[in-house]
Design an enzyme around this catalytic site. Structure first.
Site, mmCIF file in Angstrom:
data_model
loop_
_atom_site.group_PDB
_atom_site.id
_atom_site.type_symbol
_atom_site.label_atom_id
_atom_site.label_comp_id
_atom_site.label_asym_id
_atom_site.label_seq_id
_atom_site.Cartn_x
_atom_site.Cartn_y
_atom_site.Cartn_z
ATOM 1 N N LYS A 172 0.835 -1.207 0.000
ATOM 2 C CA LYS A 172 0.000 0.000 0.000
ATOM 3 C C LYS A 172 0.869 1.257 0.000
ATOM 4 O O LYS A 172 1.859 1.318 0.733
ATOM 5 C CB LYS A 172 -0.901 -0.017 1.244
ATOM 6 C CG LYS A 172 -1.751 1.241 1.415
ATOM 7 C CD LYS A 172 -2.773 1.397 0.321
ATOM 8 C CE LYS A 172 -3.275 2.838 0.213
ATOM 9 N NZ LYS A 172 -4.055 3.054 -1.023
ATOM 10 N N CYS A 194 -0.688 9.428 -8.204
ATOM 11 C CA CYS A 194 -1.938 9.148 -7.520
ATOM 12 C C CYS A 194 -2.969 10.212 -7.844
ATOM 13 O O CYS A 194 -2.748 11.392 -7.591
ATOM 14 C CB CYS A 194 -1.755 9.079 -6.001
ATOM 15 S SG CYS A 194 -3.298 8.622 -5.199
ATOM 16 N N GLY A 250 -2.648 -2.770 -15.187
ATOM 17 C CA GLY A 250 -3.865 -2.104 -15.616
ATOM 18 C C GLY A 250 -4.782 -3.125 -16.245
ATOM 19 O O GLY A 250 -4.615 -3.508 -17.398
HETATM 20 C C1 FMN Z 1 -8.366 0.512 -4.196
HETATM 21 C C2 FMN Z 1 -7.101 0.867 -4.932
HETATM 22 C C3 FMN Z 1 -6.073 1.495 -4.244
HETATM 23 C C4 FMN Z 1 -4.888 1.852 -4.896
HETATM 24 N N1 FMN Z 1 -3.883 2.432 -4.191
HETATM 25 C C5 FMN Z 1 -2.697 2.712 -4.802
HETATM 26 C C6 FMN Z 1 -1.594 3.239 -4.079
HETATM 27 O O1 FMN Z 1 -1.651 3.441 -2.858
HETATM 28 N N2 FMN Z 1 -0.438 3.507 -4.756
HETATM 29 C C7 FMN Z 1 -0.309 3.266 -6.106
HETATM 30 O O2 FMN Z 1 0.754 3.500 -6.678
HETATM 31 N N3 FMN Z 1 -1.340 2.747 -6.816
HETATM 32 C C8 FMN Z 1 -2.518 2.474 -6.202
HETATM 33 N N4 FMN Z 1 -3.560 1.917 -6.925
HETATM 34 C C9 FMN Z 1 -3.376 1.669 -8.371
HETATM 35 C C10 FMN Z 1 -2.994 0.216 -8.647
HETATM 36 O O3 FMN Z 1 -1.772 -0.116 -8.032
HETATM 37 C C11 FMN Z 1 -2.901 -0.041 -10.164
HETATM 38 O O4 FMN Z 1 -1.933 0.829 -10.730
HETATM 39 C C12 FMN Z 1 -4.203 0.187 -10.906
HETATM 40 O O5 FMN Z 1 -5.283 -0.203 -10.126
HETATM 41 C C13 FMN Z 1 -4.269 -0.519 -12.257
HETATM 42 O O6 FMN Z 1 -4.232 -1.924 -12.128
HETATM 43 P P1 FMN Z 1 -5.567 -2.858 -12.091
HETATM 44 O O7 FMN Z 1 -6.421 -2.441 -13.250
HETATM 45 O O8 FMN Z 1 -5.052 -4.247 -12.189
HETATM 46 O O9 FMN Z 1 -6.243 -2.570 -10.797
HETATM 47 C C14 FMN Z 1 -4.745 1.573 -6.280
HETATM 48 C C15 FMN Z 1 -5.789 0.931 -6.964
HETATM 49 C C16 FMN Z 1 -6.952 0.569 -6.316
HETATM 50 C C17 FMN Z 1 -8.033 -0.131 -7.089
#
Ligand code: FMN
Ligand code: FAD
Ligand code: FES
Lengths: 303, 256
Positions: free
Chosen positions: A45, A129, A242
């Site tokens: 996180k 972010c 992604g």
């Molecule tokens: C609930 C949630 C919290 C996230 N928190 C962070 C974070 O703290 N730091 C970060 O770099 N990315 C964060 N992300 C982004 C994810 O690491 C990732 O880049 C993004 O969700 C795309 O991947 P996915 O489509 O497989 O979810 C978060 C995504 C979600 C869904």
């Protein structure tokens, strides 16, 4: 069984699958279901210098084949991470990636300095972010800001430095080149896209923050395109993410140029997704008689 | 917190009111470790996010878990199309349930609308030491009255329009009962305005109260920090998480 190991910036991963930051906490919850040792690595996180309480709820909205979140980097702060979470994670025999974010350059530097004395394997600097007002996306959408923060953190750490890029830009390759030239060892992408949903009965946005980060299978084609463009623009490794929800998606992302992949939102649907994806990658490679997963990286044959 | 994920056999499906369904699922490993107030996180085919639904019954002998839910949108509509003989994909048991004290002599259980199901396991535990007050929009929305009756608990039924039971809200009989007999504990689940009112009544009477909250969820297990709710802990305002710290909270801690 194919060889699934990869090496990114000198760090050995037993396989290329890493739960994405913010979707896997510090791993403790999912350890009820499977051993964390099976994972290539864990991006924990996002951590800031001081503890952050995050945004007001609702923080989650569903979309066709995806979701929005506006968690707002809620986290207990870097000291808590180093004292309470990291020692436990380091016993798990997997690569631990500290995902960090700051409101300004100085904060990012201070976090990196605090991690310098620890055994954490890599740093992933989140300059993307969308859910925090200061810093965050502002770093990730301007070349000069991205360069400046990368340069300063680079000087503050000897750890392998991954810079996590925002997709909310006109040309992601410009930012990727900028952070590469300031000493980033790798880039990871994509962070979430900016999105919005409105409840038509109340005329209120579903998220209290009005807008939030869009991720999940729906964003996969955008992510593949950006990984492909970035891999063609830089020499450093690219970690792709992604919308990945299967081993085949992971293979596609790697063919586009990713040396490893991160898996995020799909874990909410299938909590076993990270380990399932590892075995699906293996099955694909065996079926195609490919010895090593490294042999597929960047092998797309563009028209 | 210990939980499992799996696809479990549906042994029974019944419609208990218009657009409200009761399912029984065979999952002994969940039933063994589950308690009242916890929930299950259900995968609806074609949707990324699971749907959280409270546990409405735990048959420890037969290993059957019961849930009762209303079709509210596309996901619950999809779930309602499952039938006996199909499998339901759940993560369970999740969350922090109700505090049960077998020494309590008198408890009051309050269920508003589709917040009623999680009260049934409590009624089964407390039996005739419980008074169950349930409230619904109208007679067509009334559910679970027979089940509550079988537990031996005293039941009070209210409807907003008076088409069944007492005309009015659950808070009126609650205030009366507390005034007359007091209670060791009040448990409640239902719409937020009802929970707020119930909390106020209990605070005035100095009676402990636990309430079950709802929030939009992603992971359901405490990893994504999506399901935040504001609570007061040791004088400090913090975000707790409904899926892990809740869904059941001490009413005194909740900030409305
Ligand atoms: C609930 C949630 C919290 C996230 N928190 C962070 C974070 O703290 N730091 C970060 O770099 N990315 C964060 N992300 C982004 C994810 O690491 C990732 O880049 C993004 O969700 C795309 O991947 P996915 O489509 O497989 O979810 C978060 C995504 C979600 C869904
Ligand atoms: C701990 C807990 C226990 C619950 N127990 C029950 C129960 O026993 N019976 C019952 O009928 N309902 C229960 N609910 C409410 C139920 O989860 C929602 O009605 C359901 O998620 C709506 O999904 P949908 O696809 O029909 O609606 P949509 O509006 O299409 O859903 C869109 C998104 O919003 C979320 N969402 C919408 N309404 C709610 C809500 N009220 N709470 C949380 N998320 C919501 C959905 O999960 C989904 O992610 C409970 C909720 C929580 C948090
Ligand atoms: S839903 Fe992920 S922390 Fe509660």
């Amino acid at each position: 069984m194919a060889d699934l190991s990869v090496n990114i910036c000198g760090v050995d991963f037993k396989n290329p699958v890493i739960p994405a930051s913010g979707t896997f906490g510090y791993g403790r919850e999912y350890e009820h279901l499977f051993s964390l040792e099976k994972l290539g690595g864990i991006s924990v996180k996002g951590t800031t210098l001081k503890k952050r309480t995050g945004n007001l709820p609702p923080r989650i909205a569903e979309t066709p084949a995806g979701m929005l979140n506006s968690v707002g980097l809620q986290n207990p702060g870097i000291d808590h991470f180093i004292e309470e979470e990291l020692p436990y994670l380091l016993t798990k025999n997997t690569v631990i990636i500290a995902n960090i974010a700051g409101a300004d350059v100085e904060e990012c530097v201070q976090i990196a300095e605090k991690l310098e004395g620890t055994q954490v394997h890599m740093i992933e600097l989140n300059i993307s972010c969308p859910n925090v007002k200061q810093g965050g996306a502002a770093f990730g959408t301007s070349c000069s800001m991205a360069s400046q923060v990368t340069k300063s953190v680079r000087n503050a750490t000897t750890k392998p430095l991954i810079v996590k890029l925002s997709p909310n830009v006109t040309d992601i390759t410009e930012i990727a080149r900028a952070v590469e030239s300031e000493g980033a060892d790798a880039v990871s992408l994509i962070n979430t896209l900016m999105g919005m949903r409105i409840d038509i009965n109340t005329r209120r946005p579903v998220l209290h923050n009005n807008v939030g980060g869009f991720s999940g299978p729906a964003v996969f084609p955008v992510a593949v395109r950006m990984v492909w463009q970035t891999a063609n623009a830089v020499k450093i490794p690219v970690i792709g993410m992604g919308g990945i929800s299967s081993g085949e998606d992971a293979i596609e992302m790697m063919m586009a140029g990713a040396s490893a992949v991160q898996v995020g939102a799909v874990t909410f649907s299938d909590p076993f997704a990270p380990v399932r994806i590892i075995s699906e990658i293996d099955e694909f490679l065996n079926r195609k008689n490919i010895d090593s997963v490294r042999d597929i990286v960047g092998t797309v044959k563009p028209w | 917190m210990n939980f499992v994920q799996g696809k479990f056999f549906i042994t029974e499906k019944t419609a208990v009111a218009k657009q409200i369904y009761s399912f029984r699922i065979e999952c002994p490993e969940v039933v063994k470790i589950a308690c009242a107030g916890q929930f299950v996180h259900i995968k609806a085919d074609g949707f990324l996010l699971r749907r959280p639904i409270s546990i409405c019954g735990l048959d420890r002998e037969k290993g059957l878990l019961r849930i009762v839910f209303e079709v509210r949108g596309k996901g619950t509509d999809k779930l309602s199309q499952l039938n006996k003989g199909d499998f339901m994909d759940i993560i369970a048991p999740l969350g922090h349930g109700f505090t049960v004290n077998r020494d309590y002599k008198k408890v009051v259980l309050i269920g508003g609308g589709i917040g009623t199901p999680p009260m049934l396991p409590l009624a089964e535990i407390y039996g005739d030491r419980a008074t169950v007050i349930t409230g619904f929009r109208n007679s067509g929305a009334v559910i679970l009255q027979e089940d509550f009756g079988k537990t031996g608990a005293e039941t009070v039924l209210c409807t907003d329009d008076g088409s069944a039971g007492v005309h009015g809200f659950v808070t009126e009989p609650l205030a009366e009962i507390l005034k007359k007999n007091g209670a060791d504990m009040v448990y409640a689940c239902g719409p937020a305005p009802m929970l707020k009112k119930v909390s106020e009544i209990c605070r005035e009477k100095n009676i402990p109260c636990e309430i079950s909250l709802e929030e939009r969820m992603a992971c359901g297990v405490g990893a994504c920090l999506g399901c935040a709710c504001r609570i007061k802990k040791n004088g400090e305002e913090v975000f707790a998480h409904v899926c892990k710290d809740g869904p059941v909270f001490n009413a005194e801690e909740v900030l409305w």
